[in-house]
Design a protein around this motif. Structure first.
Motif, mmCIF file in Angstrom:
data_model
loop_
_atom_site.group_PDB
_atom_site.id
_atom_site.type_symbol
_atom_site.label_atom_id
_atom_site.label_comp_id
_atom_site.label_asym_id
_atom_site.label_seq_id
_atom_site.Cartn_x
_atom_site.Cartn_y
_atom_site.Cartn_z
ATOM 1 N N ALA A 204 43.890 54.578 38.584
ATOM 2 C CA ALA A 204 43.474 55.242 37.346
ATOM 3 C C ALA A 204 42.464 54.399 36.574
ATOM 4 C CB ALA A 204 44.691 55.550 36.483
ATOM 5 N N VAL A 205 42.708 53.090 36.482
ATOM 6 C CA VAL A 205 41.783 52.252 35.720
ATOM 7 C C VAL A 205 40.543 51.904 36.537
ATOM 8 C CG1 VAL A 205 43.662 51.349 34.306
ATOM 9 C CG2 VAL A 205 42.894 50.034 36.301
ATOM 10 N N THR A 206 40.646 51.934 37.864
ATOM 11 C CA THR A 206 39.467 51.702 38.700
ATOM 12 C C THR A 206 38.447 52.807 38.500
ATOM 13 O OG1 THR A 206 40.686 50.467 40.391
ATOM 14 C CG2 THR A 206 38.620 51.489 41.065
ATOM 15 N N ILE A 207 38.892 54.070 38.549
ATOM 16 C CA ILE A 207 37.919 55.150 38.368
ATOM 17 C C ILE A 207 37.472 55.235 36.912
ATOM 18 C CG2 ILE A 207 38.942 56.382 40.321
ATOM 19 C CD1 ILE A 207 39.837 58.551 38.281
ATOM 20 N N MET A 208 38.301 54.751 35.985
ATOM 21 C CA MET A 208 37.899 54.691 34.583
ATOM 22 C C MET A 208 36.727 53.726 34.413
ATOM 23 S SD MET A 208 40.358 53.849 31.311
ATOM 24 C CE MET A 208 41.497 55.185 31.704
ATOM 25 N N GLU A 209 36.786 52.607 35.129
ATOM 26 C CA GLU A 209 35.701 51.630 35.060
ATOM 27 C C GLU A 209 34.429 52.177 35.715
ATOM 28 O OE1 GLU A 209 33.549 48.187 34.232
ATOM 29 O OE2 GLU A 209 35.310 49.124 33.328
ATOM 30 N N VAL A 210 34.576 52.906 36.809
ATOM 31 C CA VAL A 210 33.414 53.523 37.445
ATOM 32 C C VAL A 210 32.788 54.561 36.516
ATOM 33 C CG1 VAL A 210 32.636 54.942 39.387
ATOM 34 C CG2 VAL A 210 34.288 53.088 39.764
ATOM 35 N N PHE A 211 33.604 55.366 35.875
ATOM 36 C CA PHE A 211 33.107 56.347 34.912
ATOM 37 C C PHE A 211 32.339 55.665 33.789
ATOM 38 C CE2 PHE A 211 34.008 58.732 30.926
ATOM 39 C CZ PHE A 211 33.224 59.850 31.179
ATOM 40 N N SER A 212 32.928 54.605 33.230
ATOM 41 C CA SER A 212 32.279 53.866 32.150
ATOM 42 C C SER A 212 30.929 53.315 32.596
ATOM 43 C CB SER A 212 33.196 52.721 31.690
ATOM 44 O OG SER A 212 32.558 51.914 30.730
ATOM 45 N N LEU A 369 32.772 50.888 45.972
ATOM 46 C CA LEU A 369 32.763 52.043 46.866
ATOM 47 C C LEU A 369 32.635 53.341 46.072
ATOM 48 C CD1 LEU A 369 33.473 53.971 49.232
ATOM 49 C CD2 LEU A 369 35.870 53.385 48.816
ATOM 50 N N THR A 370 33.485 53.496 45.055
ATOM 51 C CA THR A 370 33.523 54.740 44.284
ATOM 52 C C THR A 370 32.210 54.981 43.564
ATOM 53 O OG1 THR A 370 35.895 54.385 43.976
ATOM 54 C CG2 THR A 370 34.852 56.046 42.593
ATOM 55 N N LEU A 371 31.642 53.923 42.981
ATOM 56 C CA LEU A 371 30.365 54.052 42.284
ATOM 57 C C LEU A 371 29.258 54.452 43.256
ATOM 58 C CD1 LEU A 371 28.666 53.677 39.697
ATOM 59 C CD2 LEU A 371 28.366 51.281 40.364
ATOM 60 N N GLY A 372 29.194 53.762 44.400
ATOM 61 C CA GLY A 372 28.172 54.091 45.386
ATOM 62 C C GLY A 372 28.308 55.514 45.885
ATOM 63 N N LEU A 373 29.534 55.923 46.137
ATOM 64 C CA LEU A 373 29.784 57.260 46.667
ATOM 65 C C LEU A 373 29.400 58.340 45.662
ATOM 66 C CD1 LEU A 373 31.066 58.611 49.211
ATOM 67 C CD2 LEU A 373 33.169 58.743 47.890
ATOM 68 N N VAL A 374 29.859 58.187 44.422
ATOM 69 C CA VAL A 374 29.601 59.238 43.434
ATOM 70 C C VAL A 374 28.113 59.284 43.078
ATOM 71 C CG1 VAL A 374 30.051 57.857 41.347
ATOM 72 C CG2 VAL A 374 30.498 60.317 41.338
ATOM 73 N N TYR A 375 27.449 58.134 43.049
ATOM 74 C CA TYR A 375 26.027 58.141 42.692
ATOM 75 C C TYR A 375 25.189 58.765 43.805
ATOM 76 C CZ TYR A 375 21.912 56.702 40.088
ATOM 77 O OH TYR A 375 20.752 56.712 39.341
ATOM 78 N N GLU A 376 25.478 58.387 45.037
ATOM 79 C CA GLU A 376 24.742 58.964 46.166
ATOM 80 C C GLU A 376 24.946 60.477 46.235
ATOM 81 O OE1 GLU A 376 22.699 57.654 48.400
ATOM 82 O OE2 GLU A 376 22.935 55.488 48.115
#
Length: 387
Positions: A204-212, A369-376
Motif C-alpha cells: 500500500a505504501v509502495t504504490i503510494m510513493e509511486v503515485f506521489s 518497477l511500478t513507476l517504470g511500468l505505469v509510466y511506459e
C-alpha cells in the motif's frame, strides 16, 4: 392455501429462531473455478490461516469463474498487445531519483499505528480514511488537485477503498493496486493487533510513493499522457477480495476500458532469501495472470531495476489482480510471497514484529518497477485504441 400459509409461518418462525439463537451469517466462497462452499466468517479466517485462497462471491453469485484459467486467459477472447520494449527511459530514471525510502518507512509506520485494519472494525474504517486523506494530501502538495481526482469507494462494511485517477488523452486505463486491510486469527475476539507487512501495508505504501512521484511529471498531471492512470487501495481483501471485486464489477457495468492492472502484494520480504544465500529477486506470478503483461513486466524489471525477476505461482484468488481477471481485464501480480521469512503459518500471529523484516531497499525495487511500468504504459498507444 391454508397449508401454504402454515408453511410460510413455520419458515418465518425458523428464521426468527436462528436470529435469536445467534446463528452466524454464512457466505458463499469460491475456492477454485467452479468449486464453491457456504461458510461462516470464522470458517473464512480458518481457511485463510491454512493458506487457502478464496473469493467471497455472496453478492456476485453469477460470476463466471471459467474466464480465469491457469495460463493467459485473454490471448483468445481478450487480446491486448503490450510494448515489446521500454521507450521512456530518460523520464522514468529522472522520476525514479525522487522515490523515497524514508517516505515509505514513515507511511508504513503510520499505518502500523492503527490497532488493526480489519475491514469490519472501527479501526479498519479509520485506517482506510487515513489512506484516503494521505493520498488527498499528496495531490494537494503537488498542486495537482485541479486535475487529479481522489475518491472514496464505499462498501456495505465500514472500511472504504480509495481510488486516485489521473485522466489521460483517452479513457484506456492502467491500474496500480494494493490492498490496505489486514486480519489476524484473534480479530474475532479483538485480542490482538493486525498484520502490518504480510497483509500488504508494504504494498500500500509502495504504490503510494509511486503515485506521489508520478505527480511530479507535469505533463502527466495535465492529462497529456496517452492513457488514464489509476491507483487503488482495496478494502476487505482478506475476507475474499471483497473491495476489489466490487470495484471491478462496477467498472464492467460502466464499460470502463482497463488495458492492464498490476497488483503489489506482500512486498519487501527478502530476509529468508538472503539467509539462504540466494539472490534478491522480484517475483512475477505466472498463474491466473496475463502472459503478455507478465512479459512486459519482466522487460521493465530488466530495464529499471537493480535486481532480476523470478517466476512464481500463487494459485486461485491470490490477490486483488484476480478480481480484475475475473472481470475480464488483463492483470498481473508482483510479490515476495516466496521468501521463507514470510511463512504462511505465522502470517497472522502477533505481527507487529513483522515490520522488522521489511527491507526498504527491496521496497524501492518494487517502486522502481511500478513507476517504470505505469509510466511506459501511460504513454503507450494501444493498437485499435478509440478515444
Amino acid at each position: 392455501m391454508k397449508f401454504l400459509h402454515v408453511l410460510v409461518l413455520i419458515a418465518f418462525m425458523l428464521m426468527a429462531l436462528r436470529v435469536i439463537a445467534g446463528e452466524p451469517t454464512r457466505y458463499l466462497i469460491e475456492l477454485s473455478p467452479g468449486i464453491q462452499r457456504w461458510v461462516t466468517e470464522e470458517e473464512k479466517w480458518k481457511l485463510g490461516l491454512s493458506g487457502q485462497r478464496f473469493m467471497d462471491i455472496t453478492d456476485a453469485q453469477d460470476t463466471d469463474s471459467t474466464i480465469v484459467q491457469i495460463q493467459s486467459p485473454w490471448d483468445g477472447d481478450f487480446p491486448v498487445t503490450f510494448p515489446s520494449k521500454c521507450l521512456m527511459q530518460d523520464k522514468v530514471r529522472q522520476l525514479a531519483g525522487r522515490l523515497s525510502k524514508d517516505a515509505m518507512r514513515l507511511n508504513l509506520h503510520k499505518l502500523n499505528e492503527f490497532y488493526n485494519r480489519y475491514y469490519m472494525s472501527e479501526y479498519g474504517r479509520l485506517s482506510s480514511r487515513w489512506v484516503l486523506e494521505r493520498v488527498e494530501d499528496l495531490v494537494k502538495e503537488a498542486g495537482a488537485d485541479g486535475t487529479v481526482t481522489v475518491m472514496a469507494f464505499t462498501h456495505s462494511w465500514p472500511q472504504i477503498s480509495t481510488i486516485a485517477r489521473i485522466q489521460g488523452r483517452t479513457d484506456n486505463t492502467i491500474i496500480i493496486g494494493a490492498h490496505q486491510d489486514s486480519i489476524t486469527p484473534y480479530e474475532l475476539t479483538r485480542q490482538n493487533v493486525s498484520a502490518i507487512g504480510p497483509e500488504d501495508g508494504s504494498g500500500a505504501v509502495t504504490i503510494m510513493e509511486v503515485f506521489s512521484t508520478l505527480l511530479n511529471d507535469k505533463d502527466v498531471v495535465r492529462g497529456l499522457a496517452q492513457n488514464t492512470v489509476e491507483f487503488h487501495w482495496y478494502s476487505g481483501e482478506s475476507a475474499g477480495l471483497l473491495g476489489s471485486q466490487e470495484i471491478f464489477r462496477s467498472y464492467v457495468e460502466n464499460g470502463r476500458k482497463v488495458k492492464g492492472m498490476i497488483q503489489q502484494d506482500m512486498v519487501g520480504y527478502i530476509q529468508g532469501t538472503l539467509n539462504a544465500g540466494k539472490p534478491e529477486t522480484l517475483g512475477v506470478v505466472t498463474d491466473y495472470t496475463h502472459f503478455g503483461l507478465n512479459t512486459f513486466i519482466r522487460t521493465v524489471i530488466d530495464e529499471y531495476c537493480d535486481i532480476p525477476w523470478v517466476m512464481l505461482q500463487c494459485n486461485f484468488a491470490c490477490s486483488g489482480h484476480h478480481s480484475a481477471a475475473q472481470a475480464g481485464y488483463p492483470s498481473a501480480l508482483v510479490t515476495d510471497l516466496s521468501d521463507s521469512a514470510f511463512d504462511r503459518k505465522y502470517e497472522h500471529a502477533n505481527t507487529r514484529d513483522y515490520i522488522k523484516l521489511i527491507s526498504y531497499d527491496h521496497m524501492l525495487q518494487h517502486a522502481k518497477l511500478t513507476l517504470g511500468l505505469v509510466y511506459e504504459l501511460a504513454h503507450f498507444k494501444f493498437p485499435n485504441v478509440t478515444s
